[in-house]
Write an enzyme that holds these catalytic residues in place. Structure first.
Site, PDB file in Angstrom:
ATOM      1  N   LYS A  50     -16.666   0.069   9.249  1.00  0.00           N
ATOM      2  CA  LYS A  50     -15.445  -0.671   9.577  1.00  0.00           C
ATOM      3  C   LYS A  50     -15.288  -0.806  11.088  1.00  0.00           C
ATOM      4  O   LYS A  50     -14.901  -1.867  11.588  1.00  0.00           O
ATOM      5  CB  LYS A  50     -14.224   0.043   8.982  1.00  0.00           C
ATOM      6  CG  LYS A  50     -12.910  -0.659   9.257  1.00  0.00           C
ATOM      7  CD  LYS A  50     -11.740   0.055   8.568  1.00  0.00           C
ATOM      8  CE  LYS A  50     -10.430  -0.664   8.838  1.00  0.00           C
ATOM      9  NZ  LYS A  50      -9.284  -0.022   8.128  1.00  0.00           N
ATOM     10  N   PRO A  99      -3.958 -11.864   7.395  1.00  0.00           N
ATOM     11  CA  PRO A  99      -4.621 -11.772   8.703  1.00  0.00           C
ATOM     12  C   PRO A  99      -5.071 -10.343   8.977  1.00  0.00           C
ATOM     13  O   PRO A  99      -4.400  -9.384   8.593  1.00  0.00           O
ATOM     14  CB  PRO A  99      -3.526 -12.227   9.686  1.00  0.00           C
ATOM     15  CG  PRO A  99      -2.236 -12.027   8.963  1.00  0.00           C
ATOM     16  CD  PRO A  99      -2.539 -12.275   7.520  1.00  0.00           C
ATOM     17  N   ASN A 149       0.844  -1.185   0.000  1.00  0.00           N
ATOM     18  CA  ASN A 149       0.000   0.000   0.000  1.00  0.00           C
ATOM     19  C   ASN A 149       0.883   1.240   0.000  1.00  0.00           C
ATOM     20  O   ASN A 149       2.029   1.195   0.454  1.00  0.00           O
ATOM     21  CB  ASN A 149      -0.907   0.020   1.232  1.00  0.00           C
ATOM     22  CG  ASN A 149      -2.024  -0.998   1.144  1.00  0.00           C
ATOM     23  OD1 ASN A 149      -2.382  -1.434   0.062  1.00  0.00           O
ATOM     24  ND2 ASN A 149      -2.568  -1.378   2.286  1.00  0.00           N
TER      25      ASN A 149
END
Length: 397
Positions: free
Chosen positions: A337, A303, A208
Site C-alpha cells: 500500500k 476519492p 467502516n
C-alpha cells in the site's frame, strides 16, 4: 503555561466581539498580559472602557495618535508581543491582511510584524464560504498565519453554518498550543480521523468500523508538541481534542475537500477509515421493502485521499503518513500500500476481531518506511500517538 506571555489582541468589528471580553479574562487568569487594539468597527460592539477594565491597560485605537506615534508606537506594539491574536477576525480584516493593506492601526500592526499571528474568524456563513474569502484564507495559511475555528452553528443573522467564532476557551487552548515550546512549534499538520458515512438513503449509510480514538490521540499528541493541527474528522464516537482546528465532515468527498482546503501543511497524518465506495445515486427518501424484492444499488469508488495528497506535484507535504488496517498479512499488504499510494510512511495494524483493537483502547502497530519496518509493542493508543508524534518531529527536523 501562559504566565508572563504577552498577547496583542486585535478586536474586529462583529457581534462576536463580545466574546473578546471573556477571552481577555481567560488569558489573564492564566498569567498572560493582554494589550488590546480595538478597530473602529469593533468599537461599535464593545466599548473601550469595558475592554480596558478587563485588560487592565490602555486600549489602542488610532493609527494617528500623536502621543503613541511620537516613537513609532505601532512598530513597537507589533513586535513586543509573543503572539498576536485577532478575535473576531472579520472578512474585511482578513482581506486586508491577504492583500497587504495598512489603512488603520490594526492592519498596519499586522503588516509591520514578524510575530506569529492567530486568527479566530467570525462572519456570516455565506461570507465565510465566498470564493474571495476562501482565496484570502488560502493566502494567509500559505503565509504561516494560524487559525482557530470558525465553528458551525446558529448565527445572529438567523442563518446556520460555519462562521461562528470559536469559544474563548477554545481560543485559549489554541494560544497555548501556538506558544508551546515543543519540537513541532511552528509546524502545521493536518490529521484525518474517524469513519466516513456514505449515504444509501436518508436513514442508511455505508461506513467502516472506527471510533476515531487513534486519530484523536494523534492530534492531541501533535498539538502537545507545539504543532498547529487541522483535525478533519468524520462522525466519530469520541470528542475531538481541544486546541486544534476541528473540521467535521460526513463523506469521503467532503473529507478530501477539507484536506485540500487545509493545505499547505508540513505533514499529513491520514488516520481516518475512509469508505472505499459510495452509492452513485443515494435515495432522497427511505427505500422501502417491496414484497421481498431486493433493492439494486450501484457503487462508485470514493476519492483516494492518501494517494491524492501523496502524489501532488505542487504543494505536497514534506511528510505524508497513511494508515493500513488489515486482517491478514499485515506487513506485506501495508508495504504494498505504501508503494502504491506514494506516501512516506504507513502505520499498519491488525484489526481482526480477535485483537480487540478496532474500537478498543490499545493498539499494536508496525511503522512501514522506505528503508524497512519497525514493529512497536502493544500499548495504549495515547502512547502510540506520542511515539508517532516524536518520530514526526524528528523527520521534520
Amino acid at each position: 503555561m501562559l504566565a508572563g506571555k504577552r498577547i496583542l489582541l486585535i478586536i474586529g468589528g462583529g457581534i462576536a466581539a463580545y466574546k473578546a471580553l471573556d477571552l481577555i479574562r481567560r488569558l489573564r487568569e492564566r498569567g498572560a498580559s493582554v494589550t488590546p487594539v480595538l478597530t473602529r468597527a469593533g468599537g461599535e460592539f464593545v466599548t473601550p472602557l469595558s475592554v480596558s477594565a478587563l485588560a487592565g491597560t490602555k486600549v489602542f485605537q488610532d493609527l494617528f495618535d500623536l502621543t503613541d506615534e511620537a516613537e513609532m508606537g505601532h512598530i513597537e506594539l507589533s513586535r513586543s508581543a509573543d503572539l498576536i491574536v485577532v478575535a473576531p477576525a472579520t472578512a474585511d480584516l482578513m482581506a486586508k491582511m491577504a492583500g497587504g493593506q495598512a489603512d488603520d492601526l490594526a492592519s498596519t500592526l499586522l503588516l509591520a510584524t514578524d510575530t506569529a499571528v492567530l486568527l479566530a474568524p467570525a462572519m456570516n456563513v455565506r461570507m465565510w464560504g465566498h470564493a474571495a474569502t476562501q482565496r484570502n484564507i488560502a493566502t494567509l495559511k500559505g503565509d504561516g498565519i494560524g487559525f482557530v475555528g470558525p465553528n458551525a452553528g446558529d448565527m445572529a443573522c438567523g442563518e446556520h453554518g460555519p462562521g461562528r467564532m470559536s469559544e474563548p476557551l477554545e481560543i485559549v487552548a489554541a494560544v497555548e498550543a501556538r506558544l508551546a515550546a515543543g519540537p513541532l512549534a511552528g509546524k502545521r499538520i493536518v490529521v484525518t480521523s474517524g469513519p466516513t458515512h456514505e449515504p444509501i438513503d436518508p436513514v442508511r449509510y455505508i461506513a467502516n468500523r472506527s471510533s476515531g480514538a487513534q486519530g484523536t490521540a494523534i492530534a492531541m499528541a501533535l498539538a502537545g508538541a507545539g504543532a498547529e493541527v487541522v483535525f478533519v474528522t468524520g462522525p466519530a464516537d469520541v470528542q475531538p481534542p481541544e486546541g486544534v482546528e476541528v473540521v467535521r465532515v460526513e463523506t469521503a468527498q467532503e473529507m478530501l475537500q477539507a484536506v485540500e482546503a487545509a493545505l499547505p501543511v508540513d505533514a499529513g497524518v491520514f488516520a481516518a477509515a475512509v469508505a472505499d465506495w459510495r452509492v452513485t445515486r443515494a435515495g432522497t427518501s427511505k427505500i422501502k421493502k417491496e414484497g421481498g424484492k431486493l433493492p439494486v444499488l450501484e457503487f462508485a469508488e470514493n476519492p483516494d485521499i492518501l494517494a491524492t495528497v501523496s502524489q501532488m506535484e505542487a504543494g505536497r507535504p514534506t511528510l505524508v503518513v497513511g494508515f493500513a488496517a488489515e486482517t491478514d498479512d499485515v506487513v506485506a499488504h501495508a508495504t504494498a500500500k505504501r508503494a502504491r499510494k506514494g506516501c512516506d510512511w504507513i502505520v499498519a495494524n491488525d484489526v481482526s476481531p480477535a485483537t480487540g483493537i478496532m474500537g478498543g483502547v490499545e493498539n499494536a502497530v508496525t511503522l512501514i518506511m522506505a528503508d524497512g519496518a519497525e514493529e512497536w509493542p502493544r500499548m495504549s493508543k495515547a502512547e502510540v500517538a506520542q511515539q508517532l508524534a516524536e518520530r514526526i518531529a524528528e523527520a521534520l527536523g
